[in-house]
Write a protein that holds these residues in place. Structure first.
Motif, PDB file in Angstrom:
ATOM      1  N   LEU A   1       0.807  -1.231   0.000  1.00 13.13           N
ATOM      2  CA  LEU A   1       0.000   0.000   0.000  1.00 13.13           C
ATOM      3  C   LEU A   1       0.834   1.272   0.000  1.00 13.13           C
ATOM      4  N   ILE A   2       2.139   1.163   0.100  1.00 10.46           N
ATOM      5  CA  ILE A   2       2.997   2.324   0.344  1.00 10.46           C
ATOM      6  C   ILE A   2       2.894   3.404  -0.743  1.00 10.46           C
ATOM      7  N   ASP A   3       2.602   3.031  -1.969  1.00  9.49           N
ATOM      8  CA  ASP A   3       2.522   4.003  -3.062  1.00  9.49           C
ATOM      9  C   ASP A   3       1.090   4.416  -3.392  1.00  9.49           C
ATOM     10  N   CYS A   4       0.181   4.264  -2.451  1.00  8.39           N
ATOM     11  CA  CYS A   4      -1.218   4.591  -2.710  1.00  8.39           C
ATOM     12  C   CYS A   4      -1.410   6.101  -2.840  1.00  8.39           C
ATOM     13  N   GLU A   5      -2.537   6.461  -3.415  1.00 13.17           N
ATOM     14  CA  GLU A   5      -2.857   7.877  -3.600  1.00 13.17           C
ATOM     15  C   GLU A   5      -3.299   8.512  -2.287  1.00 13.17           C
ATOM     16  N   GLU A   6      -2.881   9.761  -2.116  1.00 10.64           N
ATOM     17  CA  GLU A   6      -3.271  10.512  -0.929  1.00 10.64           C
ATOM     18  C   GLU A   6      -4.790  10.684  -0.921  1.00 10.64           C
ATOM     19  N   GLY A   7      -5.393  10.460   0.240  1.00  6.96           N
ATOM     20  CA  GLY A   7      -6.833  10.610   0.394  1.00  6.96           C
ATOM     21  C   GLY A   7      -7.638   9.404  -0.054  1.00  6.96           C
ATOM     22  N   SER A   8      -6.992   8.352  -0.476  1.00  3.43           N
ATOM     23  CA  SER A   8      -7.692   7.158  -0.956  1.00  3.43           C
ATOM     24  C   SER A   8      -8.025   6.231   0.205  1.00  3.43           C
ATOM     25  N   PRO A   9      -8.942   5.282  -0.017  1.00  2.00           N
ATOM     26  CA  PRO A   9      -9.218   4.276   1.019  1.00  2.00           C
ATOM     27  C   PRO A   9      -7.969   3.464   1.362  1.00  2.00           C
ATOM     28  N   GLU A  10      -7.102   3.273   0.373  1.00  2.00           N
ATOM     29  CA  GLU A  10      -5.857   2.554   0.617  1.00  2.00           C
ATOM     30  C   GLU A  10      -4.973   3.298   1.607  1.00  2.00           C
ATOM     31  N   GLU A  11      -4.972   4.631   1.513  1.00  2.00           N
ATOM     32  CA  GLU A  11      -4.162   5.428   2.438  1.00  2.00           C
ATOM     33  C   GLU A  11      -4.654   5.261   3.876  1.00  2.00           C
ATOM     34  N   GLU A  12      -5.950   5.209   4.056  1.00  3.98           N
ATOM     35  CA  GLU A  12      -6.510   5.008   5.394  1.00  3.98           C
ATOM     36  C   GLU A  12      -6.082   3.650   5.957  1.00  3.98           C
ATOM     37  N   THR A  13      -6.148   2.627   5.125  1.00  5.26           N
ATOM     38  CA  THR A  13      -5.725   1.294   5.554  1.00  5.26           C
ATOM     39  C   THR A  13      -4.231   1.277   5.846  1.00  5.26           C
ATOM     40  N   LEU A  14      -3.436   1.934   5.008  1.00  3.65           N
ATOM     41  CA  LEU A  14      -1.999   2.035   5.238  1.00  3.65           C
ATOM     42  C   LEU A  14      -1.712   2.692   6.585  1.00  3.65           C
ATOM     43  N   GLU A  15      -2.434   3.736   6.908  1.00  9.58           N
ATOM     44  CA  GLU A  15      -2.238   4.414   8.186  1.00  9.58           C
ATOM     45  C   GLU A  15      -2.569   3.487   9.359  1.00  9.58           C
ATOM     46  N   LEU A  16      -3.660   2.765   9.260  1.00  7.55           N
ATOM     47  CA  LEU A  16      -4.045   1.839  10.326  1.00  7.55           C
ATOM     48  C   LEU A  16      -3.013   0.728  10.511  1.00  7.55           C
ATOM     49  N   VAL A  17      -2.573   0.140   9.412  1.00  8.50           N
ATOM     50  CA  VAL A  17      -1.578  -0.934   9.477  1.00  8.50           C
ATOM     51  C   VAL A  17      -0.261  -0.384  10.031  1.00  8.50           C
ATOM     52  N   SER A  18       0.112   0.804   9.611  1.00  6.64           N
ATOM     53  CA  SER A  18       1.352   1.428  10.096  1.00  6.64           C
ATOM     54  C   SER A  18       1.315   1.655  11.601  1.00  6.64           C
ATOM     55  N   ILE A  19       0.181   2.051  12.125  1.00 10.90           N
ATOM     56  CA  ILE A  19       0.028   2.253  13.569  1.00 10.90           C
ATOM     57  C   ILE A  19       0.210   0.926  14.309  1.00 10.90           C
ATOM     58  N   LEU A  20      -0.379  -0.129  13.780  1.00  8.48           N
ATOM     59  CA  LEU A  20      -0.247  -1.446  14.404  1.00  8.48           C
ATOM     60  C   LEU A  20       1.193  -1.948  14.345  1.00  8.48           C
ATOM     61  N   VAL A  21       1.865  -1.725  13.224  1.00  9.50           N
ATOM     62  CA  VAL A  21       3.264  -2.135  13.075  1.00  9.50           C
ATOM     63  C   VAL A  21       4.134  -1.336  14.046  1.00  9.50           C
ATOM     64  N   GLU A  22       3.910  -0.040  14.110  1.00 13.50           N
ATOM     65  CA  GLU A  22       4.691   0.807  15.020  1.00 13.50           C
ATOM     66  C   GLU A  22       4.501   0.373  16.476  1.00 13.50           C
TER      67      GLU A  22
END
Length: 68
Positions: A30-51
């Protein structure tokens, strides 16, 4: 690969090294997803869990200050 909806609905706290690796792979996909996309929201959630997992299992100490 699972759909974005399936990924989001299955997100939970990371409890194992194997699960951590799966979440890293999701992040990478998901790292290259478009800003403001549903993928970006999922990327943020997964990143929080990984962190969160990394902060508990891969603690990096703050370096000592450099003395002059």
């Amino acid at each position: 690969m699972k759909t974005l909806s399936e990924i989001k609905s299955a997100l939970k706290l990371i409890k194992s090294q194997e699960q951590y690796k799966v979440y890293l792979a999701i992040n990478d996909s998901l790292i290259d997803c478009e800003e403001g996309s549903p993928e970006e929201e999922t990327l943020e959630l997964v990143s929080i869990l990984v962190e969160d997992y990394e902060s508990k299992h891969y603690h990096i100490e703050t370096p000592d200050p450099i003395e002059n």
